[in-house]
Each structure stands twice: as C-alpha cells, then as structure tokens.
Scaffold this motif. Structure first.
Motif, short mmCIF file in Angstrom:
data_model
loop_
_atom_site.label_atom_id
_atom_site.label_comp_id
_atom_site.label_asym_id
_atom_site.label_seq_id
_atom_site.Cartn_x
_atom_site.Cartn_y
_atom_site.Cartn_z
N GLY A 154 50.31 44.09 52.29
CA GLY A 154 49.57 44.42 53.63
C GLY A 154 48.37 43.82 54.03
O GLY A 154 47.80 43.02 53.05
N SER A 155 47.76 44.03 54.88
CA SER A 155 46.78 43.33 55.75
C SER A 155 45.63 44.21 56.03
O SER A 155 45.99 45.52 56.75
N LEU A 156 44.34 44.00 56.10
CA LEU A 156 43.33 44.79 56.81
C LEU A 156 42.17 43.95 57.21
O LEU A 156 42.34 42.65 56.74
N ARG A 157 41.53 44.25 58.25
CA ARG A 157 40.61 43.44 58.74
C ARG A 157 39.06 44.18 58.78
O ARG A 157 39.15 45.25 59.32
N LEU A 158 38.25 43.54 58.09
CA LEU A 158 36.97 44.22 57.86
C LEU A 158 35.95 43.79 58.88
O LEU A 158 35.78 42.62 59.05
N SER A 159 35.18 44.35 59.46
CA SER A 159 34.10 44.13 60.27
C SER A 159 32.81 44.36 59.95
O SER A 159 32.60 45.61 59.21
N CYS A 160 31.66 43.72 60.20
CA CYS A 160 30.34 43.83 59.88
C CYS A 160 29.77 43.67 61.21
O CYS A 160 29.68 42.51 61.69
N ALA A 161 28.97 44.68 61.68
CA ALA A 161 28.18 44.61 62.94
C ALA A 161 26.67 44.61 62.57
O ALA A 161 26.37 45.46 61.69
N ALA A 162 25.92 43.70 63.14
CA ALA A 162 24.64 43.42 62.87
C ALA A 162 23.62 43.82 63.92
O ALA A 162 24.24 43.47 65.18
N SER A 163 22.59 44.34 63.78
CA SER A 163 21.55 44.40 64.85
C SER A 163 20.30 43.83 64.54
O SER A 163 19.92 43.50 63.23
N GLY A 164 19.46 43.26 65.33
CA GLY A 164 18.42 42.57 65.07
C GLY A 164 18.39 41.25 65.57
O GLY A 164 19.52 40.63 65.91
N SER A 165 17.42 40.65 66.10
CA SER A 165 17.38 39.43 66.88
C SER A 165 17.57 38.19 65.89
O SER A 165 17.73 36.96 66.51
N THR A 166 17.42 38.31 64.57
CA THR A 166 17.61 36.95 63.65
C THR A 166 18.84 36.78 62.98
O THR A 166 19.09 36.02 62.04
N PHE A 167 20.07 37.58 63.38
CA PHE A 167 21.13 37.50 62.82
C PHE A 167 21.71 35.89 62.52
O PHE A 167 22.07 35.74 61.37
N SER A 168 21.56 35.16 63.66
CA SER A 168 22.09 33.72 63.54
C SER A 168 21.48 33.06 62.58
O SER A 168 21.73 31.59 62.37
N ARG A 169 20.18 33.49 61.98
CA ARG A 169 19.51 32.87 60.96
C ARG A 169 20.04 32.92 59.68
O ARG A 169 19.69 32.23 58.65
N TYR A 170 20.90 33.85 59.35
CA TYR A 170 21.31 34.24 58.22
C TYR A 170 22.66 33.82 57.73
O TYR A 170 23.72 33.93 58.62
#
Length: 123
Positions: free
Chosen positions: A16-32
C-alpha cells in the motif's frame, strides 16, 4: 529557528501507500534542507530521504529508492514524503528534520526535529 509537525502516519497493508507531511513554522524555512528519517524499535534513527532548500536536489536511502518520493513547497512551508509499495520493514516512527546543508543533514541528522509519526505496515 523552525518548528516541525509531522502528520499522515497510520496502518497500511504491505504494497500500500501513505503520504507523510511535515508542516513548518518560522520565517526561515526556505533556508533549510529538509529530510525524513525513521526509527524502528531497537534500532538507531536512519536517514530516509532529503531535499535541498530549493527542491533542486534530492537524496534517498538505497532501501527506499524507487518507492519513496520527497518534495517540498516553500510557499506553504511543507515537506511531503510519498511512500509507495510499502513493506513491513518500513514500519517505524518517521521524523522530519531540518538543517542548513543536505549533506550534513544526511550524515548527522537535523538541527530541528518534529515529534514523529508512526507508520505500521502489516504483512
């Protein structure tokens, strides 16, 4: 600094399949660089997949290549792990991690971690 919250885990049959999500907060997410790791009972945490800050580069553990796909949306501050053809040996707690460099992320893990989400694959 960034805070991470995973979701999407659950119980699924082998194949089978699963889809995991990770939600980030903070203004610097795109730097990581972002990554998914997993830890099975009695085992150390291991790298599963990683993606560079702009999504231009990805990396996978050999055990999941061709079955898992990592992606990110910097506007929505999310990272997703699509898991297909799941096997019982994929059973683990899955963690989202963040670090400045994907190379270092893969080798040493994240500077920031989520709380984890359980994935259980039945045979």
């Amino acid at each position: 600094q960034v805070q991470l919250v995973e979701s999407g885990g659950g119980l699924v049959e082998a194949g089978g399949s699963l889809r995991l999500s990770c939600a980030a907060s903070g203004s610097t997410f795109s730097r990581y660089a972002m990554g998914w790791f997993r830890q099975a009972p009695g085992k150390e945490r291991e790298f599963v997949a990683g993606i560079s800050w702009n999504g231009g580069s990805t990396s996978y553990a050999d055990s999941v290549k061709g079955r898992f796909t990592i992606s990110r949306d910097n506007d929505k501050k999310t990272v997703t792990l699509q898991m297909n053809s799941l096997k019982p040996e994929d059973t683990a707690v899955y963690y989202c991690g963040a670090r400045g460099s994907m190379t270092t992320l893969r080798r040493l893990g994240g500077d920031y971690w989520g709380q984890g989400t359980q994935v259980t694959v039945s045979s």
